[in-house]
Design an enzyme around this catalytic site. Structure first.
Site, PDB file in Angstrom:
ATOM      1  CB  CYS A 116      -0.980  -0.034   1.174  1.00  0.00           C
ATOM      2  SG  CYS A 116      -2.336   1.164   1.014  1.00  0.00           S
ATOM      3  CG  HIS A 216      -3.686  -3.339   3.367  1.00  0.00           C
ATOM      4  ND1 HIS A 216      -2.759  -2.852   4.265  1.00  0.00           N
ATOM      5  CD2 HIS A 216      -4.217  -2.246   2.745  1.00  0.00           C
ATOM      6  CE1 HIS A 216      -2.726  -1.533   4.197  1.00  0.00           C
ATOM      7  NE2 HIS A 216      -3.606  -1.137   3.278  1.00  0.00           N
ATOM      8  CD  GLU A 218      -1.414  -5.719   5.710  1.00  0.00           C
ATOM      9  OE1 GLU A 218      -1.971  -4.636   5.999  1.00  0.00           O
ATOM     10  OE2 GLU A 218      -0.994  -5.989   4.559  1.00  0.00           O
TER      11      GLU A 218
END
Length: 235
Positions: A116, A216, A218
């Protein structure tokens, strides 16, 4: 020298925020734990890098890879633009530290994954610019439906790209960004797009692993991007 161990050392950028813990409420260098989970789940060892120094090549010599994480808007002065009212407050310490880290990773060939803001910093370091408020460009808020939530966005990935070799040519991702790449940085190649045309990933061609994604990873159970970085770091 880098570790060359079975569990490569992966540096992750952090940022200073007010944080409460125990009896204390203090400015602290923080990072969401999901990033640590993403690295450890695929066999890496996370090393936290604070925005508190002028980074030099020697500081990175013990690392096998680098993840520049998501977060606050980059100061538009760094890419020669006037501040849009929608752009968040400048974070000079973080901008300076991450700019140094990205430049050093590129110079030394350290495997790099930008997430990002990390993709945006990679673009800016290489001379690119950003759209400061994406809804004004694409006419929707699909990439950030509301603060504190993630948009679900379908992404098309370029055939033959490094990213396609990791994820395939179509993937649904979790986004939370109101800014995005405008003019590409020198040498960067766009390799993934949302349906509205937003650039969702870039690569730097060559043998060195250098990849940025606007979403994202994660936040997802799919660890393939983290696994690809750790495997490259292990080599």
């Amino acid at each position: 020298m880098a570790s060359n161990a079975s569990s490569p050392l992966i540096g992750l950028t952090t940022y200073v925020e007010q944080a409460s813990f125990g009896f204390w409420d203090l400015p602290s260098a923080v990072l969401p734990g999901v990033y640590l989970d993403g690295v450890t789940a695929v066999g890496g060892t996370p090393i936290l890098l604070p925005p508190a120094t002028t980074w030099e090549a020697a500081h990175l010599s013990g690392l096998d890879g680098l993840i520049v994480v998501g977060g606050a808007d980059i100061d538009p002065a760094r890419y020669g633009a006037a501040r849009d009212p929608a752009t968040g407050p400048a974070r000079a310490d973080r901008d300076a530290a991450e700019s140094d880290l990205v430049a050093l990773a590129l110079k030394t060939g350290l495997p790099l994954l930008g997430v990002c803001r990390g993709l945006q910093m990679l673009n800016v370091v290489l001379g690119g610019t950003l759209h400061q408020h994406l809804p004004d460009v694409v006419g929707t808020t699909d990439h950030v439906p509301r603060l504190g939530t993630f948009g679900e966005v379908g992404v098309r990935i370029a055939e033959g790209s490094r990213l396609a070799g990791i994820l395939g040519e179509q993937v649904d991702v979790r986004c939370h960004h109101h800014q995005a790449i405008d003019r590409l940085g020198e040498g960067l190649v766009p390799v993934a797009w949302a349906a509205d045309g937003t650039v969702e990933a870039v690569e730097l061609p060559g043998e060195t692993f250098c990849l940025g994604v606007q979403w994202h990873p994660e936040m997802d159970v799919d660890r393939r991007l983290f696994a690809a970085l750790v495997e490259e770091a292990r080599r």
